[in-house]
Design a protein around this motif. Structure first.
Motif, PDB file in Angstrom:
ATOM      1  N   ALA A  10      -0.532   8.240   2.575  1.00  0.00           N
ATOM      2  CA  ALA A  10      -0.421   7.613   1.247  1.00  0.00           C
ATOM      3  C   ALA A  10       0.112   8.602   0.214  1.00  0.00           C
ATOM      4  CB  ALA A  10      -1.784   7.080   0.821  1.00  0.00           C
TER       5      ALA A  10
ATOM      6  N   ASP B  50       3.299  -0.620  -0.944  1.00  0.00           N
ATOM      7  CA  ASP B  50       2.621   0.149   0.098  1.00  0.00           C
ATOM      8  C   ASP B  50       2.635   1.630  -0.292  1.00  0.00           C
ATOM      9  OD1 ASP B  50       2.065   1.610   2.382  1.00  0.00           O
ATOM     10  OD2 ASP B  50       2.939   0.127   3.727  1.00  0.00           O
TER      11      ASP B  50
ATOM     12  N   LYS C 186      -7.129  -3.592   3.824  1.00  0.00           N
ATOM     13  CA  LYS C 186      -7.821  -3.501   5.110  1.00  0.00           C
ATOM     14  C   LYS C 186      -9.314  -3.259   4.904  1.00  0.00           C
ATOM     15  CE  LYS C 186      -6.389  -3.143   9.508  1.00  0.00           C
ATOM     16  NZ  LYS C 186      -5.136  -3.408  10.138  1.00  0.00           N
ATOM     17  N   SER C 187      -9.614  -2.229   4.056  1.00  0.00           N
ATOM     18  CA  SER C 187     -11.034  -1.864   3.920  1.00  0.00           C
ATOM     19  C   SER C 187     -11.701  -2.490   2.700  1.00  0.00           C
ATOM     20  CB  SER C 187     -11.164  -0.333   3.873  1.00  0.00           C
ATOM     21  OG  SER C 187     -10.299   0.180   2.901  1.00  0.00           O
TER      22      SER C 187
ATOM     23  N   GLY D  95       1.458  -5.689   3.187  1.00  0.00           N
ATOM     24  CA  GLY D  95       0.041  -6.066   3.196  1.00  0.00           C
ATOM     25  C   GLY D  95      -0.351  -7.232   2.317  1.00  0.00           C
TER      26      GLY D  95
ATOM     27  N   ASN E 203      -1.157  -0.621  -2.569  1.00  0.00           N
ATOM     28  CA  ASN E 203      -1.988  -1.008  -1.429  1.00  0.00           C
ATOM     29  C   ASN E 203      -2.011   0.107  -0.386  1.00  0.00           C
ATOM     30  OD1 ASN E 203      -3.587  -2.734   0.078  1.00  0.00           O
ATOM     31  ND2 ASN E 203      -1.864  -3.803   1.002  1.00  0.00           N
ATOM     32  N   LYS E 204      -2.941   0.025   0.557  1.00  0.00           N
ATOM     33  CA  LYS E 204      -3.079   0.971   1.679  1.00  0.00           C
ATOM     34  C   LYS E 204      -3.319   2.408   1.192  1.00  0.00           C
ATOM     35  CE  LYS E 204       0.135  -1.796   4.473  1.00  0.00           C
ATOM     36  NZ  LYS E 204       1.154  -1.830   5.492  1.00  0.00           N
ATOM     37  N   ILE E 205      -4.173   2.565   0.147  1.00  0.00           N
ATOM     38  CA  ILE E 205      -4.397   3.920  -0.404  1.00  0.00           C
ATOM     39  C   ILE E 205      -5.245   4.770   0.532  1.00  0.00           C
ATOM     40  CG2 ILE E 205      -4.146   3.261  -2.835  1.00  0.00           C
ATOM     41  CD1 ILE E 205      -7.274   3.227  -2.911  1.00  0.00           C
ATOM     42  N   ASP E 206      -5.908   4.128   1.544  1.00  0.00           N
ATOM     43  CA  ASP E 206      -6.767   4.916   2.441  1.00  0.00           C
ATOM     44  C   ASP E 206      -6.012   5.387   3.679  1.00  0.00           C
ATOM     45  OD1 ASP E 206      -6.417   2.372   3.294  1.00  0.00           O
ATOM     46  OD2 ASP E 206      -8.494   2.005   3.898  1.00  0.00           O
ATOM     47  N   MET E 207      -4.677   5.168   3.714  1.00  0.00           N
ATOM     48  CA  MET E 207      -3.917   5.641   4.871  1.00  0.00           C
ATOM     49  C   MET E 207      -3.626   7.131   4.742  1.00  0.00           C
ATOM     50  SD  MET E 207      -1.227   2.641   5.752  1.00  0.00           S
ATOM     51  CE  MET E 207      -0.392   3.574   7.020  1.00  0.00           C
TER      52      MET E 207
ATOM     53  N   SER F 254       2.205   4.244   1.424  1.00  0.00           N
ATOM     54  CA  SER F 254       2.842   5.174   2.358  1.00  0.00           C
ATOM     55  C   SER F 254       4.352   4.976   2.414  1.00  0.00           C
ATOM     56  CB  SER F 254       2.250   5.003   3.759  1.00  0.00           C
ATOM     57  OG  SER F 254       2.430   3.677   4.186  1.00  0.00           O
TER      58      SER F 254
ATOM     59  N   SER G 125      -7.053  -1.271  -1.176  1.00  0.00           N
ATOM     60  CA  SER G 125      -6.754  -1.273   0.251  1.00  0.00           C
ATOM     61  C   SER G 125      -7.176  -2.633   0.795  1.00  0.00           C
ATOM     62  CB  SER G 125      -7.513  -0.163   0.965  1.00  0.00           C
ATOM     63  OG  SER G 125      -7.484  -0.409   2.351  1.00  0.00           O
TER      64      SER G 125
END
Length: 596
Positions: free
Chosen positions: A137, A102, A163-164, A16, A130-134, A104, A161
């Motif tokens: 995660a 990441d 993305k968001s 990301g 990063n990507k903690i809202d997946m 996840s 994150s």
């Protein structure tokens, strides 16, 4: 200077980086809403299609915190192992790095190797998950991995994150608070490190640099220390989404210069810029020379286009300093280049870029690595391609390059990876568990074995759950032989390969079968043979196309038919003596995809 921060983002592929860079640019309003799109810094079509970053891109962000304006120079870097040279150059221009992991997937092989590159350059590391809202995660586990890897405190790790847009403000505050301002003396003579360059057909070569000492003004006369050439600074400025001209670029800043240079050979990435009037300015110790891993020949499809291809290679090398090439001739393909790449993906990207950006259709020969041959006369020969191999009667020993491979995967795939690596002549060094669900395997392997399809096989045997990174270690003595392909007794030098003797027979047989499928049938029989020296190790025949010459004989004596067949047989014999076999482009590519 105390309000400038130079930083880059380092991570494994697909963690990301580009998305996080998009959010940083959006939050600081560096880019207007109309220009905003996904992967905004990846401006090549190839990067968007494959979803990877190939080039490192620099952009300047203006950020206001507590009423004070800061200038942040962000350099976005690639994540794939084949482009680690891009990363090392970006790091040389920075004081700090965001280490992106990441949530996840946790820490992967490329994360570790990029981190070591950053530590070698004494950069301040800011760990970001990063990507903690997946949904998948694993934040606590990832935190433990990072703490174990770099020994930081838990509160130092930022959660975000891309993305968001969660946590972007925290990252910007951390960059200002933790990354040191650039050091340097604005009053000293100009000293700037060139970390990239690009060719523009209207303006010549645009050089990107980071100023270590001094100031660069429009209209200055500048000198490249390594090449010694002198030019006038027609335009200087900073890098926004496009080029933003300024009257001067200050100490510690990242910018560009246009001098109207047309010759690609005069600009070398890693060189130092200074003023023509300045004396005794030292060259900055930039980054080490690039070490190509994989060699292949690139030839134009039409030999008349050779000069055009040479120009295109020059321009491409400006934009990709990790590409090395020299002239080469081949009996089958004419004039071309022997190119050095950092890996198979790098080779594929270069071939694609030649076709897209320069409209050059090229033939690529079988990739191989360079060997060192010792002859009985005491000479040492570097063998980059099979035609340079010394005569076997004078050959004493041959050494091949070895690499240290680091593979991080899930425990359930250890067996598959062991089978794959040991089958490729690998030696297991150690196996350690990073966490309960992550295991790290270290192998020593010959580089020849991983050049072809190792990475693809690794991905398929582990269902994509393995990350792979490698670094060269040394050369070791090995039983390497040259395998030739003969068509009707004539060698096709473009299909020759240097291969370990234990695998030659199997490889030769597969290659002959593949060629039998691909070569068009002729009016005479074609014998395809694989040979080591004078010994034939595999053979396939392509039978001749026969015309039905007896069709016009209705009944009658058998001797009339026999006479016609004998006549045809004689004709075929004569044709075979003068006929030559055309090898289509697919045949050269087939060698790369033998096991599919």
């Amino acid at each position: 200077m105390k309000h400038i921060r130079n930083f880059c983002i380092i991570a494994h592929i697909d963690h990301g980086k580009s998305t996080l860079a998009d959010r940083l640019l959006e939050v600081t309003r560096t880019i207007g809403e109309r220009d905003m799109m996904n992967q905004v810094l990846d401006d090549m079509d190839l990067e968007r299609e494959k979803g990877i970053t190939i080039k490192s891109h620099a952009i300047q962000i203006n950020y206001i915190q507590d009423g004070q304006e800061y200038v942040l120079n962000l350099i976005d870097t690639p994540g794939h192992v084949d482009f680690s040279y891009e990363v090392s150059r970006a790091l040389a221009a920075c004081e700090g790095a965001l280490l992106l992991v990441d949530a996840s997937q946790g820490i992967q092989a490329q994360t570790i190797s990029n981190l070591y590159l950053a530590i070698d350059n004494d950069l301040e590391i800011i760990p970001v998950i990063n990507k903690i809202d997946m949904e998948g995660a694993m934040i606590p586990e990832t935190k433990d991995q990072i703490i174990e890897l770099i020994g930081c405190k838990e509160e130092d790790i930022l959660l975000a994150s891309g993305k968001s847009g969660i946590g972007i403000e925290d990252i910007l505050r951390a960059i200002v608070a933790r990354i040191p301002a650039p050091k340097g003396d604005p009053a000293a003579p100009l000293q700037a490190l060139i970390f990239d360059s690009v060719f523009n057909s209207f303006r010549g070569i645009i050089v990107y640099y980071r100023i270590m000492n001094g100031v660069l003004r429009k209209g200055d006369t500048i000198r490249f220390i390594n090449s010694g050439t002198v030019y006038g600074a027609d335009e200087v400025g900073i890098l926004k989404l496009g080029l933003a001209p300024k009257n001067e670029v200050g100490c510690g800043d990242v910018g560009y210069i246009i001098t109207g240079i047309k010759n690609a050979k005069e600009v070398k990435v890693g060189d130092t810029l200074t003023l023509a009037s300045a004396q005794n300015v030292e060259a900055i110790q930039g980054f080490e020379e690039v070490k190509p891993m994989v060699f292949a020949g690139i030839f134009p499809v039409n030999t008349d286009e050779f000069e055009e291809l040479r120009d295109c290679m020059d321009k491409l090398q400006l934009n990709d300093a990790s590409l090395t090439y020299e002239l080469e001739t081949s009996q089958a393909l004419g004039f071309g280049f022997r190119c050095g790449f950092l890996g198979m993906l790098h080779m594929e990207i270069i071939q694609e870029r030649l076709e897209r950006e320069f409209n050059q259709t090229v033939i690529t020969t079988v990739p191989n690595v360079s060997f060192i041959a010792h002859t009985t006369r005491g000479e040492t020969v570097t063998v980059n391609n099979p035609t340079e191999m010394p005569d076997p009667t004078y050959l004493d020993t041959i050494e091949e390059p070895y690499i240290k491979a680091q593979i991080i995967t899930k425990p359930e795939y250890i067996g598959n990876i062991m089978t794959l690596c040991l089958g490729k002549r690998g030696i297991l060094l150690n196996q350690s568990y990073l966490t309960q669900t992550r295991v790290e395997l270290m192998f020593e392997m010959p580089l020849t074995e991983i050049v072809f399809d190792f990475y693809d096989k690794l991905k398929s045997t582990t269902r994509g759950y393995a990350s792979f990174d490698y670094s060269p270690i040394d050369r070791r003595e090995s039983d390497i032989c040259k395998m030739d392909i003969l068509l009707n007794g004539d060698k096709v030098d473009a299909l020759s390969a240097l291969i370990h003797r234990s695998r030659a027979q199997d490889f030769g047989r597969k290659l002959c079968e593949k060629l039998k499928e691909l070569l068009p049938r002729q009016q005479f029989q074609i014998a395809i043979q694989a040979a080591i020296g004078a010994k034939i190790i595999a053979r396939e025949n392509i039978s001749a196309i026969r015309k039905d010459v007896t069709a016009k004989c209705y009944g009658g004596d058998i001797s009339r038919k026999r006479k016609l067949l004998e006549k045809q047989k004689e004709g075929k014999k004569r044709m075979r003596q003068i006929g030559n076999v055309e090898v289509p482009q697919e045949a050269f590519l087939a060698v790369l995809k033998l096991d599919e």
